[in-house]
Design a protein around this motif. Sequence first.
Motif, short mmCIF file in Angstrom:
data_model
loop_
_atom_site.label_atom_id
_atom_site.label_comp_id
_atom_site.label_asym_id
_atom_site.label_seq_id
_atom_site.Cartn_x
_atom_site.Cartn_y
_atom_site.Cartn_z
N PRO A 1 0.81 -1.23 0.00
CA PRO A 1 0.00 0.00 0.00
C PRO A 1 0.84 1.27 0.00
O PRO A 1 0.50 2.25 -0.65
CB PRO A 1 -0.83 -0.10 1.28
CG PRO A 1 -0.29 -1.21 2.07
CD PRO A 1 0.51 -2.08 1.16
N LEU A 2 1.98 1.23 0.71
CA LEU A 2 2.79 2.44 0.79
C LEU A 2 3.41 2.78 -0.56
O LEU A 2 3.68 3.94 -0.86
CB LEU A 2 3.88 2.26 1.83
CG LEU A 2 4.35 3.60 2.35
CD1 LEU A 2 3.95 3.78 3.78
CD2 LEU A 2 5.81 3.79 2.17
N LEU A 3 3.65 1.74 -1.38
CA LEU A 3 4.30 2.00 -2.67
C LEU A 3 3.31 2.39 -3.75
O LEU A 3 3.71 2.56 -4.90
CB LEU A 3 5.09 0.76 -3.10
CG LEU A 3 6.47 0.59 -2.43
CD1 LEU A 3 7.05 -0.75 -2.77
CD2 LEU A 3 7.42 1.69 -2.87
N THR A 4 2.03 2.54 -3.41
CA THR A 4 1.03 2.91 -4.42
C THR A 4 1.48 4.08 -5.31
O THR A 4 1.44 3.95 -6.54
CB THR A 4 -0.32 3.26 -3.77
OG1 THR A 4 -0.60 2.32 -2.77
CG2 THR A 4 -1.42 3.31 -4.78
N PRO A 5 1.91 5.22 -4.73
CA PRO A 5 2.30 6.33 -5.62
C PRO A 5 3.46 5.96 -6.54
O PRO A 5 3.45 6.34 -7.72
CB PRO A 5 2.72 7.44 -4.66
CG PRO A 5 2.49 6.98 -3.31
CD PRO A 5 2.05 5.57 -3.31
N LEU B 1 -3.47 1.72 4.92
CA LEU B 1 -2.19 2.04 5.58
C LEU B 1 -2.34 2.01 7.10
O LEU B 1 -1.50 1.46 7.80
CB LEU B 1 -1.71 3.42 5.14
CG LEU B 1 -0.96 3.50 3.81
CD1 LEU B 1 -0.71 4.95 3.42
CD2 LEU B 1 0.36 2.75 3.90
N ASP C 1 3.56 9.39 3.13
CA ASP C 1 3.08 8.77 1.91
C ASP C 1 1.74 9.37 1.46
O ASP C 1 1.45 9.42 0.26
CB ASP C 1 2.91 7.27 2.14
CG ASP C 1 2.88 6.49 0.83
OD1 ASP C 1 3.69 6.81 -0.04
OD2 ASP C 1 2.06 5.58 0.70
N LEU D 1 1.61 12.02 -1.24
CA LEU D 1 2.03 11.43 -2.52
C LEU D 1 0.92 10.58 -3.11
O LEU D 1 0.67 10.61 -4.32
CB LEU D 1 3.28 10.58 -2.31
CG LEU D 1 4.59 11.35 -2.08
CD1 LEU D 1 5.66 10.42 -1.54
CD2 LEU D 1 5.06 11.97 -3.39
N SER E 1 -0.63 11.52 -6.67
CA SER E 1 -0.43 10.64 -7.83
C SER E 1 -1.75 10.08 -8.32
O SER E 1 -2.00 10.02 -9.52
CB SER E 1 0.55 9.53 -7.49
OG SER E 1 0.05 8.73 -6.47
#
Lengths: 224, 251
Positions: free
Chosen positions: A172-176, B132, B163, B166, B170
Motif C-alpha cells: 500500500p505504501l508503494l502505491t504512488p 495504511l 506517503d 504522494l 499521484s
Amino acid sequence: MALARPIGILLAKELRTEFRTRELLISTLVFVLIVLVLFSFTFDPTTVESRRFGPGLLWLALLFAGSLMLHPSFTREQSNDTLVALRMAPIEPVSILAAKILANFSFLLVAELVLLPVFAALYNLRIVPVLGRLVAVLVLGTLALSIVGTVFAAISSQARMRELLLPLLLLPLLTPALVASAEATAGLFEDPPALAAVWVGVLAAFDTIFLTVTWLFGEYLLEE
Amino acid sequence: MAAAAHAMETKKMGTQGLATLGVALLLAIAGYAALFVAPNEATMGLIQRIFYFHVPFGWSAFVAFAISFVSSIAYLRSHAPKWDWLAVSSAEVGVPFVTVMLVTGPIWAHPVWGIWWTWDARLTSTFVLWVLYVCYLLLRTLIDEPERRAVVSAVFNIFAAFDIPLVYFSIWFFRTQHPQPVIGAGGSLDPRMLDVLLLCWGATLALLALLLRQRYRVEALRWEVERLRLEAESRSSVPHGLTLRDQEHSA
C-alpha cells in the motif's frame, strides 16, 4: 565524508554475501518471469493489449518480487546475530541501512536489466529507441522500491509473521511509486514515445522524501 | 488514603459520565440539524443529508491521523511511553472514522451515481489511507515487546504519513487523465448548510476527543499491567513458563 567509507565497506560486504549464493538475484528473475508468463495464460492478450498492460504488469511483478525477496536482508543478519556486531562498530547506524538500500537497489537493477530484453520480446515492445529514458525510469522506480523495502524489512524482521507482513506493509505504501513508474513506462511505449515530466517528478519526490525520512528516523529501527 | 483515592476515582468517573452525556447530546443535536434544519438539496434530495456525517467524520479522521503522526515523532525523540499511547489511540479512533466515511460514501453514491463504488481519485486514495492505518494497527499486534512495538510502529506511522500526500497527488493526477462519472453538482454551499456542516464537525470532534481520552487511559493501564506482571514474575520464584495466576490457583 564520514559516511562514505563505512557505506562502501558495508556495501562490499552485502554484495559479497549475495554473489556467493546469488539467491536474491536468481529468485527475483525467475519470479518476475513466471508472473509475466502466467499473465499471458490467464488473460490471453492480443498484441495491442499486451503492449497496453505490459508496463503495468512488469512493475507489479517487480513490486511483488521486491516484497518477497527483500526480507532476507535483515533476517539473514539475525541467524548469526551479526546485526549486533554491525551496531557495535563505530559508525553511524544509518550507514548500515544505506548500504543495505544500495545493495538491494543494485540486485534489483541487475535483475531488471537482464529481464528487460526478455520482457520486450514477450510483449512485442521496442525498447532500443527509448532505452536511455527507460533505464532512468527503472532507476528511479527501483530506488523507491529499495528504500522503503529495506526499511520495512527491518521493521518486519522484528515482528511475528514477518514473511507475510512485509508485503502487507510495503505494497500500500508503494502505491504512488507504482502508479508513477507504470504510467511513465507506459508513456515510453506509446506512439510517439513520451516521458511525462509529472511522473518522473513524483518518483523523484518519493525517493527524496523517503531517503530523508530514513536518514532522520531509520536509526531507531536498529536500536537494541 | 485508599478512601481518598477511591473518592478521586469516583469523581473521575463522574466527569467522564458527564462528558459522555455531553457528547451524546451534541451528536443528537447535530443529527437533528442535519435531518430537519438544513435545507433540502435541489437535485439529490434527502439522500444528500448523509453529507453532514460523511464529511465531518472524514475531517475528524484527518485530525486523528495528524495527532498520531506528531505523537510518533515525539515518541522517537523522547521515548516517553505517553506519546506511544497517544499515537495508537488516535490511529485506532481514526480508522473507524474513515470507515464511517467509506461506508456512508457508497450509500450516497448508489442512488446518486447509480453505482456503489468507482475508482475515482478521492475514493481510491481514501481507501489506500484506510489500508495504511489498518496495517499500522496490524503491525502493532505482531510485536510483543512494548518498547520495540512503540519504536517500530512509530517509524511505520511516519512513513505512512509522508506517503499520504504522494498517494493523493499521484492518484488524483492519474485519475483526472481519464473520463469520470459526473460527480454531483459542485458550486457554492447554502449558508445554512455550512452552519449545519460545521456543527456536525464540532460534534464528531467532540466524539473523537472523548474516544481518544478513553482509549489513551486503556493503553496507559495496559502498560501498567504489563510492567507489574513483569516485575512480579522477576520477583517471585515461579518456575519459568508458569504465570502468576497458575501459582495462585495451586496455592
